[in-house]
Design an enzyme around this catalytic site. Sequence first.
Site, PDB file in Angstrom:
ATOM      1  N   SER A   1      33.330  76.769 -71.356  1.00  0.00           N
ATOM      2  CA  SER A   1      33.720  76.448 -72.736  1.00  0.00           C
ATOM      3  C   SER A   1      34.343  77.650 -73.413  1.00  0.00           C
ATOM      4  CB  SER A   1      32.480  76.009 -73.535  1.00  0.00           C
ATOM      5  OG  SER A   1      32.756  75.938 -74.923  1.00  0.00           O
TER       6      SER A   1
ATOM      7  N   TYR B   1      23.602  76.810 -76.048  1.00  0.00           N
ATOM      8  CA  TYR B   1      24.727  76.220 -75.322  1.00  0.00           C
ATOM      9  C   TYR B   1      25.734  77.287 -74.906  1.00  0.00           C
ATOM     10  CZ  TYR B   1      29.052  73.465 -74.736  1.00  0.00           C
ATOM     11  OH  TYR B   1      30.229  72.918 -74.268  1.00  0.00           O
TER      12      TYR B   1
END
Length: 283
Positions: free
Chosen positions: A174, A187
């Site tokens: 990400s 995350y």
Amino acid sequence: MADTEPMIHEDGLPGHESALDRQPEWQPLYPGSGRMAGKAALITGADSGIGRAVAALFAREGADVAIVYLCEHDDAAETRRAVEAEGRRAITLAGDVGDKAFCDRAVAETVAAFGRLDILVNNAGEQHPDQDIRDITEEQLRRTFQTNIFGMFFMTQAARPHLKRGAAIVNCTSVTNYQGSKELLDYSSTKGAITAFTRSLSENLVGEGIRVNAVAPGPIWTPLNPCGGASPEKLKDFGKDTPMGRPGEPNEVAPSFLFLACEDARYMSGQVLHPNGGTIVNG
């Protein structure tokens, strides 16, 4: 184990794509050219979002697809229909990638169905926004790491005996790995681990003729964010802070996975592609 139970009862994740007011655009954008003809791919988190777009694009390029997902059976059935509409075979496998036994079973069923496994796409992930690090429970912390990074280890371990020279692994990291995210501490940390895992696994397997790369999407319109993965404040302006001023669509990300998975990228390993709306990152 209690600390690895899916958190679907806490916040509704991973969420139903069919329930979104605005449907993500996952359909392949171009005609296929046979770049994955005769290949078999296993894609985690393939019921919706980026995973569905990758499954549909792989099928258009000639691959049979194992659709691995957690619990959204209606979405998974739609992905299966998309793969079969391209004339390819598909199987659906429901379970938790954070469970090693499930990963072993998913790979075994894929090989039994297709007779081979050429491409592993580790895409499944979960996120839970928190404004304060003290609000991240031990259960949430363990669960996020269990899904996002342990699941990649488990699935890769299960797949490894079946991956031959010329095979490819593509992991989903990400933009938060590079930029950070004040609401997604756990995350973002897993995404940093995924990038390190990708580079290290590449070094481990490149001599065997198996390439390992990753894709680092920016803000993409999938069920993950509107179904609880982003705070309401962040969701109302989702993607507007990118240079392109909008969130991306799953079918704008899928071609990066295709490129890394097929022979077009045969001289690339240990690398990360960045479909993120023009955000410049180092990596």
